[in-house]
Design a protein around this motif. Structure first.
Motif, PDB file in Angstrom:
ATOM      1  N   ASN A  84       0.831  -1.203   0.000  1.00  0.00           N
ATOM      2  CA  ASN A  84       0.000   0.000   0.000  1.00  0.00           C
ATOM      3  C   ASN A  84       0.868   1.257   0.000  1.00  0.00           C
ATOM      4  O   ASN A  84       0.529   2.261  -0.652  1.00  0.00           O
ATOM      5  N   PHE A  85       1.975   1.198   0.737  1.00  0.00           N
ATOM      6  CA  PHE A  85       2.884   2.341   0.768  1.00  0.00           C
ATOM      7  C   PHE A  85       3.458   2.602  -0.622  1.00  0.00           C
ATOM      8  O   PHE A  85       3.541   3.750  -1.067  1.00  0.00           O
ATOM      9  N   MET A  86       3.844   1.532  -1.328  1.00  0.00           N
ATOM     10  CA  MET A  86       4.397   1.697  -2.672  1.00  0.00           C
ATOM     11  C   MET A  86       3.374   2.326  -3.619  1.00  0.00           C
ATOM     12  O   MET A  86       3.691   3.264  -4.363  1.00  0.00           O
ATOM     13  N   SER A  87       2.133   1.820  -3.574  1.00  0.00           N
ATOM     14  CA  SER A  87       1.096   2.368  -4.458  1.00  0.00           C
ATOM     15  C   SER A  87       0.840   3.834  -4.148  1.00  0.00           C
ATOM     16  O   SER A  87       0.762   4.674  -5.056  1.00  0.00           O
ATOM     17  N   GLY A  88       0.705   4.140  -2.860  1.00  0.00           N
ATOM     18  CA  GLY A  88       0.466   5.528  -2.481  1.00  0.00           C
ATOM     19  C   GLY A  88       1.619   6.433  -2.857  1.00  0.00           C
ATOM     20  O   GLY A  88       1.400   7.570  -3.310  1.00  0.00           O
ATOM     21  N   ALA A  89       2.845   5.933  -2.686  1.00  0.00           N
ATOM     22  CA  ALA A  89       4.018   6.751  -3.022  1.00  0.00           C
ATOM     23  C   ALA A  89       4.065   7.046  -4.519  1.00  0.00           C
ATOM     24  O   ALA A  89       4.385   8.167  -4.939  1.00  0.00           O
ATOM     25  N   VAL A  90       3.737   6.047  -5.353  1.00  0.00           N
ATOM     26  CA  VAL A  90       3.752   6.255  -6.798  1.00  0.00           C
ATOM     27  C   VAL A  90       2.685   7.270  -7.211  1.00  0.00           C
ATOM     28  O   VAL A  90       2.922   8.148  -8.048  1.00  0.00           O
ATOM     29  N   VAL A  91       1.483   7.156  -6.630  1.00  0.00           N
ATOM     30  CA  VAL A  91       0.406   8.100  -6.955  1.00  0.00           C
ATOM     31  C   VAL A  91       0.812   9.521  -6.574  1.00  0.00           C
ATOM     32  O   VAL A  91       0.630  10.470  -7.338  1.00  0.00           O
ATOM     33  N   ILE A  92       1.376   9.661  -5.369  1.00  0.00           N
ATOM     34  CA  ILE A  92       1.815  10.986  -4.915  1.00  0.00           C
ATOM     35  C   ILE A  92       2.911  11.529  -5.821  1.00  0.00           C
ATOM     36  O   ILE A  92       2.913  12.709  -6.199  1.00  0.00           O
ATOM     37  N   LEU A  93       3.846  10.654  -6.210  1.00  0.00           N
ATOM     38  CA  LEU A  93       4.938  11.080  -7.078  1.00  0.00           C
ATOM     39  C   LEU A  93       4.415  11.510  -8.446  1.00  0.00           C
ATOM     40  O   LEU A  93       4.829  12.545  -8.992  1.00  0.00           O
ATOM     41  N   CYS A  94       3.492  10.734  -9.031  1.00  0.00           N
ATOM     42  CA  CYS A  94       2.925  11.088 -10.335  1.00  0.00           C
ATOM     43  C   CYS A  94       2.183  12.423 -10.263  1.00  0.00           C
ATOM     44  O   CYS A  94       2.294  13.262 -11.169  1.00  0.00           O
ATOM     45  N   GLN A  95       1.428  12.602  -9.191  1.00  0.00           N
ATOM     46  CA  GLN A  95       0.681  13.849  -9.038  1.00  0.00           C
ATOM     47  C   GLN A  95       1.631  15.038  -8.905  1.00  0.00           C
ATOM     48  O   GLN A  95       1.403  16.100  -9.495  1.00  0.00           O
ATOM     49  N   ALA A  96       2.708  14.840  -8.136  1.00  0.00           N
ATOM     50  CA  ALA A  96       3.678  15.925  -7.956  1.00  0.00           C
ATOM     51  C   ALA A  96       4.370  16.260  -9.273  1.00  0.00           C
ATOM     52  O   ALA A  96       4.570  17.438  -9.611  1.00  0.00           O
ATOM     53  N   ILE A  97       4.729  15.230 -10.042  1.00  0.00           N
ATOM     54  CA  ILE A  97       5.375  15.464 -11.345  1.00  0.00           C
ATOM     55  C   ILE A  97       4.421  16.186 -12.282  1.00  0.00           C
ATOM     56  O   ILE A  97       4.805  17.143 -12.965  1.00  0.00           O
TER      57      ILE A  97
END
Length: 435
Positions: free
Chosen positions: A310-323
């Motif tokens: 869950n941490f990995m999925s959330g981190a990727v979503v946050i990273l994509c949104q930030a980019i």
């Protein structure tokens, strides 16, 4: 599938009109000379010379018209003519299949064969051209702008959650199938061989020393928590009552050790850290060592943890949104750094001859492999597309492209024929006078 029918180009129309006018002029001149011979018998010899030139011009113009016409169509229509004549009209439509195969072989033999590709690439420094292109501020700006405009649309189209699931699934599968001990051993080997660990340790000690000096209260709080965890908190307070500050002495002792390590590159603790790192590197190189077994077991445990996934999925979503949010800004930091990185890559390619040679070899090998594997498919695709073209539309397209020059040959036929006829007439007149 057919070609789009197009009207005659202005160049083709002009050439046809010019050729027709030249032929008509030759015919009119020939007719006028025939009539003139009856009314001016005293000039018969001169008129016959000119008449021969006009006749030759007419013959040359008609012959070239016929030669050009039979390339594309049958000029006889439904007239009953001998078969050997009819079989040699509409040359291009009749031979469309052979033309398609010939064009395919021509492209393959002259452009896509491995030998031609290898010879061409051997004479071209592709990496240098690539480096110069990337180093150009204008080109790097275009690439950056393209990525800045495209990536947010990709995120919106695919969906950040889908990207996260894709990355999570594939990365987890890759990590699960990878013996991470070997990768960790290679990373340690690269770090130790380049003495990167010494720079990292020096920088870490500098930061720790500066932080301890700049944050004495936080350091005392941390020391107090450590003492409590170790069960010696009350003992430290007892010593404090009799005037002995165990916490401060511990902090001062730590500072002395850190300063000693900073000052002495051969400090025993440095040597201990380096020896431990080398030992760990060799241990991880052995898949059956205790260090490798523990590391792989820890990896598998993390992969089985729902919290980690869950941490990995959330981190990727946050990273994509930030980019995405950063790229949508006019003064995007990612775009600015990306542009600088592209230009730096171009400069490095220009300056580093060894890297260019290696890259040229790889590109050449890839191009030769592609040519050897896919050239037949490319040629077959070209041939199949030509086979599918409608003959009428194909003829219109070819004639529109090259017909202008072909019809100018008709003009040449009239002019050259007339000149040859005049020359022959003069020769005949000269021989008649001489004989």
């Amino acid at each position: 599938m057919g070609l789009t029918t197009q009207p005659d180009s202005p160049n083709l129309q002009r050439s046809k009109r010019f050729a027709s006018i030249a032929l008509i002029i030759a015919i009119i001149a020939w007719l006028i000379l025939i009539v003139s011979a009856k009314f001016f018998p005293q000039d018969t010899q001169l008129i016959h010379i000119l008449m021969l030139g006009a006749e030759a011009g007419v013959v040359g113009g008609l012959a070239d018209w016929y030669a050009i016409t039979v390339l594309f169509r049958n000029p006889f229509g439904q007239l009953p003519i001998p078969r050997f004549l009819r079989d040699h009209t509409e040359i291009i439509p009749r031979n469309k299949a052979r033309i398609a195969e010939s064009m395919g072989r021509f492209v393959q033999e002259n452009f896509l064969s491995p030998n031609v590709v290898q010879k061409t690439l051997a004479q071209t420094d592709l990496s240098m051209s690539l480096g110069k292109w990337l180093a150009s501020p204008q080109n790097s700006q275009q690439v950056t702008l393209l990525m800045q405009q495209s990536l947010p649309k990709v995120f919106d189209f695919v969906g950040q959650e889908q990207i996260a699931r894709f990355i999570q699934t594939n990365s987890v599968q890759w990590v699960r199938n990878t013996q991470i001990n070997g990768l960790a051993s290679e990373m340690l080997h690269a770090i130790l061989d380049n003495d990167f660990h010494q720079d990292l340790l020096q920088h870490g000690l500098d930061m720790a020393h500066e932080w301890v000096i700049a944050h004495p209260e936080q350091m005392r709080d941390m020391t107090e928590k450590v003492f409590k965890e170790l069960g010696v908190g009350k003992l430290a307070k007892g010593f404090h009552w009799i005037g002995i500050d165990i916490q401060q002495r511990s902090i001062d002792s730590l500072l002395i050790k850190v300063e000693a390590m900073l000052a002495d590159p051969e400090h025993p603790w440095r040597q201990h850290i380096e020896n431990y790192a080398h030992g760990l590197m060799h241990a991880l190189a052995d898949a059956n060592s205790n260090a490798s077994i523990r590391l792989n077991a820890t990896k598998n445990a993390l992969l089985e943890s729902p919290q980690m996934l869950n941490f990995m999925s959330g981190a990727v979503v946050i990273l994509c949104q930030a980019i995405k949010q950063d790229l949508e800004k006019t003064n995007s930091g990612i775009a600015l750094n990306l542009r600088a990185a592209i230009e730096l890559l171009g400069d490095n390619l220009i300056q580093n001859n060894d890297v260019r040679q290696l890259l040229n070899q790889r590109l050449s090998s890839a191009a030769i492999g592609f040519s050897d594997q896919y050239s037949n498919k490319v040629i077959r695709f070209i041939s199949e597309r030509i086979h599918e073209w409608d003959s009428t539309e194909m003829i219109a397209k070819i004639e529109n492209e090259v017909g202008g020059d072909l019809h100018m040959i008709r003009v040449n036929g009239v002019v050259v024929g007339a000149c040859i006829g005049l020359i022959l007439g003069l020769i005949r007149a000269g021989l008649e006078l001489w004989l």
